[in-house]
Design a protein around this motif. Sequence first.
Motif, PDB file in Angstrom:
ATOM      1  N   THR A 175     -54.287  -3.109  44.147  1.00 34.79           N
ATOM      2  CA  THR A 175     -53.944  -4.285  44.944  1.00 34.79           C
ATOM      3  C   THR A 175     -54.926  -4.481  46.089  1.00 34.79           C
ATOM      4  O   THR A 175     -55.352  -5.606  46.390  1.00 34.79           O
ATOM      5  CB  THR A 175     -52.512  -4.144  45.510  1.00 34.79           C
ATOM      6  OG1 THR A 175     -51.592  -3.981  44.416  1.00 34.79           O
ATOM      7  CG2 THR A 175     -52.120  -5.366  46.322  1.00 34.79           C
ATOM      8  N   VAL A 176     -55.295  -3.385  46.737  1.00 36.54           N
ATOM      9  CA  VAL A 176     -56.260  -3.445  47.834  1.00 36.54           C
ATOM     10  C   VAL A 176     -57.607  -3.962  47.323  1.00 36.54           C
ATOM     11  O   VAL A 176     -58.226  -4.845  47.924  1.00 36.54           O
ATOM     12  CB  VAL A 176     -56.429  -2.062  48.490  1.00 36.54           C
ATOM     13  CG1 VAL A 176     -57.576  -2.080  49.497  1.00 36.54           C
ATOM     14  CG2 VAL A 176     -55.136  -1.639  49.166  1.00 36.54           C
ATOM     15  N   ALA A 177     -58.070  -3.412  46.190  1.00 30.78           N
ATOM     16  CA  ALA A 177     -59.353  -3.845  45.625  1.00 30.78           C
ATOM     17  C   ALA A 177     -59.310  -5.327  45.276  1.00 30.78           C
ATOM     18  O   ALA A 177     -60.268  -6.070  45.534  1.00 30.78           O
ATOM     19  CB  ALA A 177     -59.682  -3.012  44.390  1.00 30.78           C
ATOM     20  N   GLY A 178     -58.198  -5.785  44.705  1.00 30.15           N
ATOM     21  CA  GLY A 178     -58.055  -7.189  44.369  1.00 30.15           C
ATOM     22  C   GLY A 178     -58.068  -8.079  45.594  1.00 30.15           C
ATOM     23  O   GLY A 178     -58.661  -9.164  45.587  1.00 30.15           O
ATOM     24  N   HIS A 179     -57.432  -7.619  46.663  1.00 26.22           N
ATOM     25  CA  HIS A 179     -57.398  -8.379  47.911  1.00 26.22           C
ATOM     26  C   HIS A 179     -58.812  -8.571  48.464  1.00 26.22           C
ATOM     27  O   HIS A 179     -59.202  -9.691  48.846  1.00 26.22           O
ATOM     28  CB  HIS A 179     -56.522  -7.646  48.931  1.00 26.22           C
ATOM     29  CG  HIS A 179     -56.424  -8.313  50.267  1.00 26.22           C
ATOM     30  ND1 HIS A 179     -55.519  -9.306  50.538  1.00 26.22           N
ATOM     31  CD2 HIS A 179     -57.136  -8.113  51.413  1.00 26.22           C
ATOM     32  CE1 HIS A 179     -55.664  -9.706  51.794  1.00 26.22           C
ATOM     33  NE2 HIS A 179     -56.638  -8.995  52.346  1.00 26.22           N
ATOM     34  N   LEU A 180     -59.593  -7.499  48.497  1.00 23.27           N
ATOM     35  CA  LEU A 180     -60.960  -7.592  49.001  1.00 23.27           C
ATOM     36  C   LEU A 180     -61.805  -8.510  48.126  1.00 23.27           C
ATOM     37  O   LEU A 180     -62.627  -9.281  48.626  1.00 23.27           O
ATOM     38  CB  LEU A 180     -61.600  -6.199  49.084  1.00 23.27           C
ATOM     39  CG  LEU A 180     -60.967  -5.196  50.061  1.00 23.27           C
ATOM     40  CD1 LEU A 180     -61.739  -3.871  50.027  1.00 23.27           C
ATOM     41  CD2 LEU A 180     -60.937  -5.736  51.479  1.00 23.27           C
ATOM     42  N   ALA A 181     -61.592  -8.418  46.814  1.00 24.32           N
ATOM     43  CA  ALA A 181     -62.383  -9.234  45.890  1.00 24.32           C
ATOM     44  C   ALA A 181     -62.031 -10.721  46.005  1.00 24.32           C
ATOM     45  O   ALA A 181     -62.910 -11.587  46.027  1.00 24.32           O
ATOM     46  CB  ALA A 181     -62.172  -8.751  44.459  1.00 24.32           C
ATOM     47  N   ILE A 182     -60.744 -11.030  46.083  1.00 23.37           N
ATOM     48  CA  ILE A 182     -60.301 -12.429  46.136  1.00 23.37           C
ATOM     49  C   ILE A 182     -60.826 -13.132  47.380  1.00 23.37           C
ATOM     50  O   ILE A 182     -61.301 -14.273  47.327  1.00 23.37           O
ATOM     51  CB  ILE A 182     -58.764 -12.504  46.091  1.00 23.37           C
ATOM     52  CG1 ILE A 182     -58.252 -12.094  44.693  1.00 23.37           C
ATOM     53  CG2 ILE A 182     -58.269 -13.908  46.449  1.00 23.37           C
ATOM     54  CD1 ILE A 182     -56.753 -11.899  44.632  1.00 23.37           C
ATOM     55  N   TYR A 183     -60.777 -12.430  48.520  1.00 27.73           N
ATOM     56  CA  TYR A 183     -61.163 -13.066  49.787  1.00 27.73           C
ATOM     57  C   TYR A 183     -62.581 -12.717  50.230  1.00 27.73           C
ATOM     58  O   TYR A 183     -62.978 -13.035  51.348  1.00 27.73           O
ATOM     59  CB  TYR A 183     -60.155 -12.675  50.875  1.00 27.73           C
ATOM     60  CG  TYR A 183     -58.762 -13.199  50.590  1.00 27.73           C
ATOM     61  CD1 TYR A 183     -58.469 -14.550  50.728  1.00 27.73           C
ATOM     62  CD2 TYR A 183     -57.761 -12.336  50.145  1.00 27.73           C
ATOM     63  CE1 TYR A 183     -57.195 -15.039  50.449  1.00 27.73           C
ATOM     64  CE2 TYR A 183     -56.486 -12.812  49.863  1.00 27.73           C
ATOM     65  CZ  TYR A 183     -56.211 -14.162  50.012  1.00 27.73           C
ATOM     66  OH  TYR A 183     -54.955 -14.643  49.727  1.00 27.73           O
ATOM     67  N   ASN A 184     -63.353 -12.069  49.331  1.00 26.92           N
ATOM     68  CA  ASN A 184     -64.758 -11.730  49.623  1.00 26.92           C
ATOM     69  C   ASN A 184     -64.901 -10.940  50.924  1.00 26.92           C
ATOM     70  O   ASN A 184     -65.724 -11.251  51.790  1.00 26.92           O
ATOM     71  CB  ASN A 184     -65.623 -12.996  49.695  1.00 26.92           C
ATOM     72  CG  ASN A 184     -65.625 -13.756  48.384  1.00 26.92           C
ATOM     73  OD1 ASN A 184     -65.773 -13.168  47.319  1.00 26.92           O
ATOM     74  ND2 ASN A 184     -65.441 -15.067  48.461  1.00 26.92           N
ATOM     75  N   LEU A 185     -64.088  -9.898  51.063  1.00 26.59           N
ATOM     76  CA  LEU A 185     -64.060  -9.100  52.286  1.00 26.59           C
ATOM     77  C   LEU A 185     -64.722  -7.741  52.069  1.00 26.59           C
ATOM     78  O   LEU A 185     -64.742  -7.224  50.951  1.00 26.59           O
ATOM     79  CB  LEU A 185     -62.615  -8.868  52.739  1.00 26.59           C
ATOM     80  CG  LEU A 185     -61.782 -10.108  53.061  1.00 26.59           C
ATOM     81  CD1 LEU A 185     -60.334  -9.711  53.315  1.00 26.59           C
ATOM     82  CD2 LEU A 185     -62.361 -10.842  54.272  1.00 26.59           C
TER      83      LEU A 185
END
Length: 408
Positions: free
Chosen positions: A357-367
């Motif tokens: 979930t953390v990896a997906g969050h960073l990927a979705i918002y380009n963080l």
Amino acid sequence: MFVARLAGIAVFDPAGEQVGRVRDVVVALRSDQRRPRVLGLVVDVPPRRPVFLPITRVTTIDADAVIFNGRLNMRRFSQRAAETLAIAEMLDRKVKVGGEDFIAIDVAMEPLRTRDWEIARVAVRRNGKLRRRGETIVVEWESITGFGVAEEQQGAASLIAAFERMKPADLANVIHELTPKRRGEVAAALDDERLADILEELPEDDQVEILSKLHMDRAADVLEAMGPDDAADLLGELPVDQREQLLRLMEPDEAEPVRRLLSYADNTAGGLMTTEPVILPPDSTVAEALAQIRNPDLNPALAAQVYVCRPPTETPTGRYLGTVHFQRLLRDPPSTLVGGIVDRALSPLRPTMSLETVAGHLAIYNLVSAAVVDEDGRMLGAVTIDDVLDHLLPEDWREGVMDTGDEP
């Protein structure tokens, strides 16, 4: 040419392209007093692969460059039984000159007419005394005895000095290649901050081995110098009783965030986060924020944004208000208050969120980093992209990068 001066200098192919940097010099010691032959150089080529460059291929050696002809064999260097690494193994040896005890601090090689090189001289200082002007002397190889004798406890000051300019990740690669005995000697000679930086770059097995050889008080000091998340990861690999003993020896304010991190499962946002991101109160200015992220010791991923929270600004903080990205800081006047330019639309992570979930969050918002906030709205820390990658890759990925011998 003194070999310690070669450590870290650039190596160029015939076309003038840099292929790597010198790590060490390979020599062949002889059973008699004849001068050792220089066989070649160990060159670190990206990514962290040591390869062998025969000395006969070298056309130029000067203060800031080595140039060779022909092709460089990219097969991984593997030291043979008859070979000695001049920097890693010959420096800091106890030797005798005219019956007196000395420490070898460098060795010098010189070319022969045949394009071969040999070790011709040794720089030494008296054993057991502090280095003073005039104390160091250079003697011919034939005047030295002691290099062929196994040494129970060897120093490492000269080796460390030779690699002083290396970044922690590159020096970690050098230390990984040493014998366990030599690794322990180098670790004992490094200062706490430098050793902490290097431990963070080593495979877990090396970390545990080195820490276990340190005196418990010294080990606690090194853990204090590490980032809390890295210290927690290392302590998590130790037996429970050893872990608790080290935590008790650490300063309470250093141990507390580490204990907090250890309370979370490894593959969750809480287990991944660092407790030391850049946090500012809302009445701080853009100028103050920029001054914080200019800190050269700050991880680049953490320097990409500041987090705005109500006091206290030490984790766990007061209420989390939002994030200000460094690009926004560059666009606004220096006097602007960060509380007025926070990104409130970006939802923070929860400490129990999974790695995926953390990896997906960073990927979705380009963080490259994201805040971790508890159910009461307090910021607990931040997860950075490097820690996410560290956990997504196989457990032994550091060792794989260091040990890979396949040609690209």
